[in-house]
Design an enzyme around this catalytic site. Structure first.
Site, mmCIF file in Angstrom:
data_model
loop_
_atom_site.group_PDB
_atom_site.id
_atom_site.type_symbol
_atom_site.label_atom_id
_atom_site.label_comp_id
_atom_site.label_asym_id
_atom_site.label_seq_id
_atom_site.Cartn_x
_atom_site.Cartn_y
_atom_site.Cartn_z
ATOM 1 N N ASP A 1 35.269 43.663 -22.713
ATOM 2 C CA ASP A 1 34.522 44.314 -21.640
ATOM 3 C C ASP A 1 33.726 45.506 -22.168
ATOM 4 O OD1 ASP A 1 36.777 45.889 -22.163
ATOM 5 O OD2 ASP A 1 37.771 45.344 -20.300
ATOM 6 N N ASN B 1 48.330 47.860 -13.268
ATOM 7 C CA ASN B 1 48.250 47.033 -12.059
ATOM 8 C C ASN B 1 48.091 45.551 -12.396
ATOM 9 O OD1 ASN B 1 45.651 46.846 -13.006
ATOM 10 N ND2 ASN B 1 44.669 47.740 -11.206
ATOM 11 N N HIS C 1 45.872 44.310 -14.603
ATOM 12 C CA HIS C 1 44.542 43.843 -14.998
ATOM 13 C C HIS C 1 44.526 43.441 -16.469
ATOM 14 C CE1 HIS C 1 42.998 48.199 -15.877
ATOM 15 N NE2 HIS C 1 43.196 47.614 -17.028
ATOM 16 N N GLU D 1 40.561 42.957 -12.162
ATOM 17 C CA GLU D 1 41.473 43.756 -11.355
ATOM 18 C C GLU D 1 42.112 42.890 -10.270
ATOM 19 O OE1 GLU D 1 42.145 46.747 -12.202
ATOM 20 O OE2 GLU D 1 40.383 47.979 -12.633
HETATM 21 C C1 GLP Z 1 41.607 49.332 -19.743
HETATM 22 C C2 GLP Z 1 40.921 48.077 -20.349
HETATM 23 C C3 GLP Z 1 41.928 46.988 -20.641
HETATM 24 C C4 GLP Z 1 43.152 47.623 -21.257
HETATM 25 C C5 GLP Z 1 43.878 48.405 -20.216
HETATM 26 C C6 GLP Z 1 45.108 49.150 -20.710
HETATM 27 O O1 GLP Z 1 41.046 49.797 -18.587
HETATM 28 N N1 GLP Z 1 39.815 47.517 -19.648
HETATM 29 O O2 GLP Z 1 41.344 46.004 -21.473
HETATM 30 O O3 GLP Z 1 44.014 46.632 -21.746
HETATM 31 O O4 GLP Z 1 43.006 49.245 -19.489
HETATM 32 O O5 GLP Z 1 44.773 50.266 -21.454
HETATM 33 P P1 GLP Z 1 45.808 51.096 -22.307
HETATM 34 O O6 GLP Z 1 46.083 50.280 -23.542
HETATM 35 O O7 GLP Z 1 45.114 52.386 -22.613
HETATM 36 O O8 GLP Z 1 47.032 51.259 -21.481
#
Ligand code: GLP
Length: 264
Positions: free
Chosen positions: A70, A139, A141, A146
């Site tokens: 993304d 959550n 995602h 989402e």
């Molecule tokens: C972000 C990204 C995800 C990621 C997630 C967890 O918003 N879009 O691809 O896996 O949140 O992030 P973190 O590893 O900082 O907990």
């Protein structure tokens, strides 16, 4: 049903090393691998270890094609908070020579719909991903898919959930008491869809820290529902889950079970 292989490592760094060893082995087995890659705090130790293996063991990334999950819409790749900068900082700048193919959605595309179609077509043209490495949102995602009553199969423009936006941009959110409007910075992203992700031949999900424990449990053992997108990974036949002890459902002790076990 084929259950996920689960590794429980001593901590976030060890989980990163485990994930890196799987990715490094895939790249060595097929130097023209196609990978889907994540951002976030979780994969930082993974990229550090991939860089170490590249430098010290000579793993070549020259022929590898990478697709990021993304990128924020309306955000320049030069912006310090863009995922393009994240990937350059943590991984791509350390590769020598730089791989020719390191793809992210173009957050600055004037026609975002056209950009989603282009990105999905590029993944298709590359033959789909051999390995998709994923982080996990609190959550549920994956990428920026989402929780919702319905999910989109392919690459699309997604609005961040309010809690995701607040978590990723606490300073920005502090100045916006309510939900961000569609034009608020970093409130929308171009993301691979759930089908783009599930089409990968192998999926590696990495989650570390106690805050992720409930999400890991829901992903592995909860009902399959678009209200928790990571639960859709239960539909895939080749999933490896890499956790640290804090993130492991049931609170497995650190270093308790470094061998793959059943997801339950
Ligand atoms: C972000 C990204 C995800 C990621 C997630 C967890 O918003 N879009 O691809 O896996 O949140 O992030 P973190 O590893 O900082 O907990």
């Amino acid at each position: 049903m084929k259950r996920a292989r689960v590794y429980v490592e001593a901590g976030p760094e060890a989980a990163g090393r485990r994930a890196a060893s799987l990715v490094d082995a895939a790249v060595r087995a097929n130097p023209e691998s196609v990978l889907i890659l994540p951002t976030g705090a979780t994969p930082i130790p993974l990229y550090a270890e991939l860089v170490r293996l590249h430098r010290e063991t000579g793993t070549s990334w020259a022929g590898v094609t990478t697709f990021n999950l993304d990128e924020y819409a309306g955000v320049s790749p030069e912006d310090e908070q863009s995922y393009a900068r994240f990937m350059a900082r943590h991984f791509f700048d350390a590769l020598d020579p730089p791989p020719a193919r390191r793809l992210l959605p173009d957050g600055l595309a004037t026609d975002l719909l056209a950009e989603t179609l282009r990105y999905e077509a590029a993944l298709d043209a590359a033959g789909g991903a051999d390995v998709a490495v994923l982080g996990l949102g609190l959550n549920g995602h994956i990428g920026f898919n989402e929780p919702a009553p319905g999910l989109t199969a392919g690459t699309h423009v997604a609005a961040l959930a309010l809690d995701t936006w607040r978590r990723n941009f606490p300073e920005l959110a502090a100045t916006h008491p309510g939900p961000p409007d569609a034009h608020a910075p970093f409130s929308r992203a171009i993301t691979l869809g759930v089908a783009s992700i599930l089409q990968a031949r192998r999926i590696v999900l990495v989650a570390t820290g106690a805050s992720k424990r409930d999400a890991v449990h829901a992903a592995l053992h909860g009902p399959i529902t678009t209200a928790f997108p990571a639960s859709l990974l239960q539909l895939h036949r080749d999933v490896t889950v890499i956790l640290d002890g804090a993130a492991a459902p049931g609170g497995a002790l650190a270093g308790d079970a470094t061998d793959p076990g059943s997801a339950g």
